[in-house]
Design a protein around this motif. Structure first.
Motif, PDB file in Angstrom:
ATOM      1  N   ILE A  35      38.817  38.708  26.031  1.00 54.31           N
ATOM      2  CA  ILE A  35      38.113  38.301  27.253  1.00 54.31           C
ATOM      3  C   ILE A  35      38.708  37.813  28.300  1.00 54.31           C
ATOM      4  N   ARG A  36      38.182  38.545  29.313  1.00 55.35           N
ATOM      5  CA  ARG A  36      39.524  39.436  30.788  1.00 55.35           C
ATOM      6  C   ARG A  36      38.518  37.946  31.582  1.00 55.35           C
ATOM      7  N   ILE A  37      39.662  36.693  32.092  1.00 56.25           N
ATOM      8  CA  ILE A  37      39.429  36.645  33.044  1.00 56.25           C
ATOM      9  C   ILE A  37      39.802  36.527  34.788  1.00 56.25           C
ATOM     10  N   PRO A  38      39.751  36.523  34.885  1.00 50.94           N
ATOM     11  CA  PRO A  38      40.098  36.560  36.708  1.00 50.94           C
ATOM     12  C   PRO A  38      40.640  35.541  37.466  1.00 50.94           C
ATOM     13  N   TYR A  39      41.750  35.674  37.665  1.00 47.74           N
ATOM     14  CA  TYR A  39      43.007  34.366  38.155  1.00 47.74           C
ATOM     15  C   TYR A  39      41.897  33.253  39.086  1.00 47.74           C
ATOM     16  N   LYS A  40      41.304  33.290  40.085  1.00 46.85           N
ATOM     17  CA  LYS A  40      40.212  32.527  40.662  1.00 46.85           C
ATOM     18  C   LYS A  40      39.450  32.137  40.103  1.00 46.85           C
ATOM     19  N   GLU A  41      38.614  32.885  38.694  1.00 46.62           N
ATOM     20  CA  GLU A  41      37.856  32.056  38.436  1.00 46.62           C
ATOM     21  C   GLU A  41      38.517  30.987  37.049  1.00 46.62           C
ATOM     22  N   ALA A  42      39.694  31.447  37.018  1.00 47.86           N
ATOM     23  CA  ALA A  42      40.332  30.797  35.696  1.00 47.86           C
ATOM     24  C   ALA A  42      40.748  29.109  36.831  1.00 47.86           C
TER      25      ALA A  42
END
Length: 343
Positions: A35-42
Motif C-alpha cells: 500500500i502507498r500512503i502519501p505523507y500528508k495522508e499518513a
C-alpha cells in the motif's frame, strides 16, 4: 540504479523484502505490491510518517463539527478524534490513565478529552455535556460512531494535534491489545514535501535536498515552495522505518533552482557541493534507490523491541561503546599523527 524511476525501486523492494522475511520467520508476511500512503495522508490518519498498520485505529478530523461548540478548549483549534469501537466498556480508571499519558512531557498534550456512546445511545462521561444532539448526529452519520464506542479528542495547532493524536493512537493500540499479532505489514510513504518552514520562518529543505522535485524545473518555477512534492519515499514495517530512498536530482539547472528557493546562490552550490555540481556538467543518468536498514530488519525478524539487542557493539544512551571504551582520551602522539591541535 541508473536510468531508474521510483516504480523500479518499489518493484525491487517488493520482491526482495518479503522473500527475506519469509526465509527467516514463521510470521505471516504481506506480499507486494505494498500500500502507498502519501505523507500528508499518513500525518492525518496516523499522526506519524511511519504508521503501524496492524493497529486498526484511525485519526479523524472533526474540527468543522465543533466549530460552534461551547467547549473553550476546542475554540480556534484543530480537533482530532479517535473512535474506539467497544471502548465504552472500559472503566473510568482507563480514561484517567490515558489522560495522564497524554499530558506527559513526551506527548505534550494540555489534556485529553473523551466521551462514551453507551449501549442505550446515551452520551456519557468526559465532555458529554458539550456533545449536542446536532454534534451527536453528525459524529454518528459522518464518522460511524456506534453504540459502546468511546471517542478521544485532541485539540491544538494542526501539527501538534497530529503528533499528539498519533501517540495517543499508538498507546490505545497497546493498552487495548488491538495490534494484530504474528504478521508483518508493509507500506510505502510517498510524496514527501520538498520544503518546509524553518523555526525562523524561512523556506528550508524538508528531507533530502538532492532529491528530484515532482514536476521538475517547471514545478520549482511555478508552484509555491510548500506545495512542491519530492520523489522521496520510505518503506515502513510495523511502525518502523525500514528503508529510505529517493529519485535523485541529476540535472544541474534543477539543482541550482532547488537550492535558490532555499536561500543558496549558484556560487554557494559550487562551493559547498562542488563534486556533484561538477559531475552533473558531464551528464549524469537519471538514478534512484533506497537504503534498507539491515539491523532494523533483523530487529523485526527477531521480534525485538530494542535495536541494541541485535547490534554487535551497541552504544548506550550517552552514545558510548562500553565494550570498546569509546570515546576515550587520545594521546598527544595520536593528535600529532592527524595534525590536530587542541586549544
Amino acid at each position: 540504479m541508473s536510468f531508474s524511476t521510483q516504480e523500479d525501486v518499489f518493484q525491487v523492494i517488493e520482491q526482495v523484502v518479503p522473500y527475506t522475511f519469509k526465509k527467516f520467520t514463521s510470521w505471516k508476511v504481506e506480499e507486494g505490491p505494498f500500500i502507498r500512503i502519501p505523507y500528508k495522508e499518513a500525518m492525518e490518519k496516523y499522526g506519524i510518517d511511519k504508521p503501524d498498520l496492524r493497529n486498526p485505529l484511525i485519526i479523524q478530523d472533526v474540527t468543522k463539527i465543533f466549530e460552534n461548540s461551547e467547549f473553550n478548549a476546542f475554540k480556534g483549534k484543530t480537533i482530532k478524534a479517535i473512535v474506539v469501537p467497544e471502548g465504552a466498556m472500559q472503566g473510568r480508571k482507563f480514561f484517567d490513565k490515558m489522560g495522564e499519558f497524554a499530558t506527559t512531557d513526551e506527548v505534550g498534550a494540555k489534556g485529553l478529552a473523551w466521551t462514551k456512546w453507551e449501549e442505550t445511545g446515551e452520551v456519557t462521561g468526559g465532555i458529554a455535556k458539550f456533545i449536542t444532539e446536532d454534534i451527536k448526529k453528525k459524529l454518528e452519520e459522518e464518522y460511524h460512531v456506534e453504540k459502546n464506542s468511546a471517542i478521544f479528542f485532541v485539540a491544538d495547532e494542526l501539527e501538534k494535534a497530529q503528533k499528539i493524536a498519533g501517540l495517543v493512537r499508538i498507546e490505545l493500540g497497546k493498552r487495548l491489545d488491538l495490534i494484530e499479532k504474528g504478521i508483518y505489514k508493509f507500506c510505502f510513504i510517498v510524496d514527501f514535501p520538498m520544503y518546509e518552514l524553518s523555526d525562523e520562518g524561512t523556506i528550508d529543505f524538508s528531507h533530502n535536498p538532492f532529491s528530484m522535485p515532482q514536476g521538475g524545473l517547471e514545478a520549482l518555477e511555478t508552484k509555491e515552495p510548500l506545495d512542491i512534492l519530492a520523489y522521496q519515499y520510505d518503506l515502513v514495517c510495523n511502525g518502523y522505518e525500514m528503508a529510505s530512498g529517493a529519485v535523485r536530482n541529476h540535472n544541474p539547472e534543477i539543482m541550482v533552482k532547488a537550492f535558490e528557493i532555499a536561500g543558496y546562490s549558484e556560487e554557494d552550490v559550487k562551493n559547498r557541493f562542488g563534486a556533484l555540481y561538477n559531475a552533473f556538467q558531464y551528464g549524469t543518468p537519471p538514478h534512484a534507490g533506497a537504503a534498507p536498514g539491515v539491523d532494523r530488519m533483523i530487529m523485526l525478524i527477531a521480534d525485538s523491541q530494542n535495536i541494541r539487542e541485535i547490534i554487535a557493539f551497541p552504544k548506550n544512551k550517552k552514545a558510548r561503546d562500553l565494550l570498546m571504551r569509546a570515546p576515550s582520551v587520545v594521546s598527544k602522539q595520536q593528535l600529532d599523527d592527524v595534525h590536530i591541535q587542541l586549544k
